[in-house]
Enzyme design. Structure first.
Site, PDB file in Angstrom:
ATOM      1  N   THR A 115       5.269   6.155   2.444  1.00  0.00           N
ATOM      2  CA  THR A 115       4.354   5.665   3.474  1.00  0.00           C
ATOM      3  C   THR A 115       3.849   4.412   2.875  1.00  0.00           C
ATOM      4  O   THR A 115       2.802   4.362   2.252  1.00  0.00           O
ATOM      5  CB  THR A 115       3.122   6.514   3.693  1.00  0.00           C
ATOM      6  N   ASN A 125      -3.855  16.711   0.022  1.00  0.00           N
ATOM      7  CA  ASN A 125      -3.027  16.793   1.219  1.00  0.00           C
ATOM      8  C   ASN A 125      -3.304  18.015   2.075  1.00  0.00           C
ATOM      9  O   ASN A 125      -2.703  18.195   3.130  1.00  0.00           O
ATOM     10  CB  ASN A 125      -1.548  16.719   0.840  1.00  0.00           C
ATOM     11  N   LYS A 182       0.864  -1.177   0.000  1.00  0.00           N
ATOM     12  CA  LYS A 182       0.000   0.000   0.000  1.00  0.00           C
ATOM     13  C   LYS A 182       0.899   1.225   0.000  1.00  0.00           C
ATOM     14  O   LYS A 182       2.039   1.184   0.481  1.00  0.00           O
ATOM     15  CB  LYS A 182      -0.955   0.025   1.187  1.00  0.00           C
TER      16      LYS A 182
END
EC number: 2.3.1.35
Lengths: 383, 383
Positions: free
Chosen positions: B179, B378, B168
């Site tokens: 991430t 974001n 992911k």
């Protein structure tokens, strides 16, 4: 007031036809002395524009009679031909004002990779020289704008002398300065070596601590010219203070005019083991696109601050980090602190304080938020 | 196929209630052996989430029986309590599957700075364990998504064995990985030390060379688990090749799913004196917001490439730099080359080739364009 605030300087700005829309694009600043002492600080980018290479050579002599600055083209990555264009521009200025090209500094700003149109530029030199005057500082400041929305000028009065300055820059503000040009003038009587020392120190804590998008230009130049026309030899500490104030004032103007920005973010790093650590941490946080987006969204996302701090080699322990946003300590001891709902981010000025809990040193780095407007403005710059 | 493609693995994914909208948020992968050999590569961020600290300890033993992964919370910057939550999660898994917590790896992803809701999480462990199956790999891959728009899985067939994987990650893809969480499984029989060597090498040339926004996460984890169930001990070179292919496949999926991106940009650096120089230059270009905006605007602005190269300490001479965009050499010898109008940037895949003219080494770094959508996504992530 700008660069003509101190005695001994004349300036002018004209439209030479380098920009498409007939705006001013050529500036000239002349130091009539009696001194011609000068110093310069330049981009640390290894790809340096022709005018930077030229002006670095000029400054080795510690004397500058005139500075010619153009917007509408950076004259960077233009090969030997581009350097010849810079040389020809300096020679033209020297011819018009009756002096040596070896004391004519040249600065350029605009798009990289294209040759300057020399016919209009050289004709423009005659036009701008014809308009030189004691109140031409503002026109000169206007002529060096690119995407700047305002002209940037500053001045300070010392003990018996003046300091004036102009700057341009609105994006690409990074590591060592910005896509920025700045000319600072004074009528104090200060030798070139001392100008050099003071300018480096002042730039180091002002322009060098702006970091709006992490991009370092090929053309950055800050020049400091002293005419000595006041006859005053200033106290060194006071002189340094005035020069630093003018640099800080201009740097602040660059920051608030940064492309597409809606927030001016001061990243204060305290509790550092060394000042270098504080600067390193400040820069790492200033370059976090994720954080810059969060501040744009008025989201006090301290996790993005802490994760940026964690990428550095500064002295700190993760479980001793404290972070405040606009005065609310929302991270204490590396974990959630005060209620994030208390943080008011509606202000244009945002302060992020990072306490490394590792020593007595501190530094502040300035940046802006990242916005859709920044993307729009920079997606279509050269087309 | 995902992590259950190789023999010896079961997996499942359920909605434990960690995410607001009832989507899957908890995955479990179990290695039924006979081997439990395992290796891991973790974020280099000094601020490490609790599950990273825990799993690093687990991996010192070189054995993993199960991996439990949750989205909906990173459990980073959560202090000693957060670490206890990770420990409790591992103990719960161990209890349910009847094994030792010391061989249960834990991975978390989501917002930093908030404790996980342990009641639903521990209840979810029972639910996910009850659903473990040989075809649960896809559900597990689905459960670890955050802003990912698709599930990311890959597999390759070796000589008598299989390699499968899931991952992911959709933003914050940087220096050392993203991430991102990834679990790679194989039924080959390979000892832990060899898994470690191979995984480090594979990650170094795949996940480590993604750099979408320069932000390094607190939670990045890549695990490689070998069940040995095929009974095959693979040829080391072939095994390394297969693991690298799976990592590259997953890395490519991360890249094309990067938040808000419309372009996948490969920065090929050739003619480098050292491979490290090539990577350094590739990263510097990948992090230029100005360049990323230009590519978004389909503007072949090679000046922004060259000025990013100039910020590095790689071996090169400015007047020997060549740059091609989508195969057109628009910068030759540090100056304008072929006609920029020939560059077709309408493709989703964009290749920027930088020839440093300094040696025989090369490397490719992958990034994306910078878009208004990235900013939007974001700006509002945690609110």
């Amino acid at each position: 007031m700008s660069v003509t605030a101190p005695l001994g300087f004349r300036a002018a700005g004209v439209a030479a036809g380098l920009k498409a829309k007939g705006a001013r694009d050529l500036a000239l600043v002349v130091n009539d002395g009696p001194s011609r002492a000068a110093a310069g600080v330049f981009t640390r980018n290894r790809v340096k524009a022709a005018p930077v290479l030229w002006t670095q050579q000029v400054l080795t002599g510690g004397r500058v009679r005139a500075v010619v600055l153009n917007s509408g083209g950076a004259n960077a990555c233009t090969g030997p031909g581009g350097f010849q264009d810079t040389h020809a521009t300096a020679e033209k200025v020297a011819g018009v004002i009756g002096d040596s090209a070896g004391e004519v500094a040249v600065c350029s700003t605009g798009l990289i990779g294209e040759r300057l149109p020399m016919d209009p530029l050289l004709a423009g030199v005659e036009a701008v020289a014809a308009q030189l005057s004691r109140d031409g500082g503002l026109a000169a400041a206007d002529a060096i704008r690119t995407t700047d929305t305002v002209t940037k000028i500053a001045f300070r009065r010392g003990e018996g002398y003046m300091v004036g300055g102009m700057a341009k820059g609105a994006g690409m503000l990074a590591p060592a300065m910005a896509t920025m040009l700045s000319v600072i003038t004074t009528d104090a009587d200060v030798p070139a070596a001392e100008l050099d020392r003071v300018l480096r120190k002042a730039v180091g804590v002002t322009f060098d601590r702006l970091d709006t998008d992490g991009c370092m230009s090929t053309n950055d130049t800050v020049l400091l010219l002293a005419s000595g026309a006041s006859g005053v030899t200033p106290d060194p500490a006071e002189f340094e203070k005035k020069i630093t104030e003018v640099c800080a004032d201009l740097a602040r103007q660059l920051l608030v005019d940064a492309e597409g920005a809606t927030k001016a973010i001061a990243i204060e790093v305290v509790g550092a083991a060394h000042e270098d650590d504080a600067v390193t941490v400040g820069r790492a946080v200033a370059r976090s696109n994720l954080l810059k987006c969060a501040i744009h969204g008025e989201d006090p996302n301290w996790g993005r601050v802490v994760s940026a701090v964690g990428t550095t080699d500064a002295v700190f322990e993760p479980d001793r980090l404290n972070v405040a946003i606009n005065g609310i300590w929302i991270c204490r001891g590396g974990a959630a602190g005060d209620d994030r709902a208390k943080v008011d981010l509606r202000t244009r000025d945002v302060t992020i304080t990072i306490d490394l809990s590792a020593g007595p040193h501190s530094a502040t780095v300035h940046t802006t938020d990242l916005t859709a407007e920044y993307v729009h403005e920079n997606s279509a710059y050269s087309t």
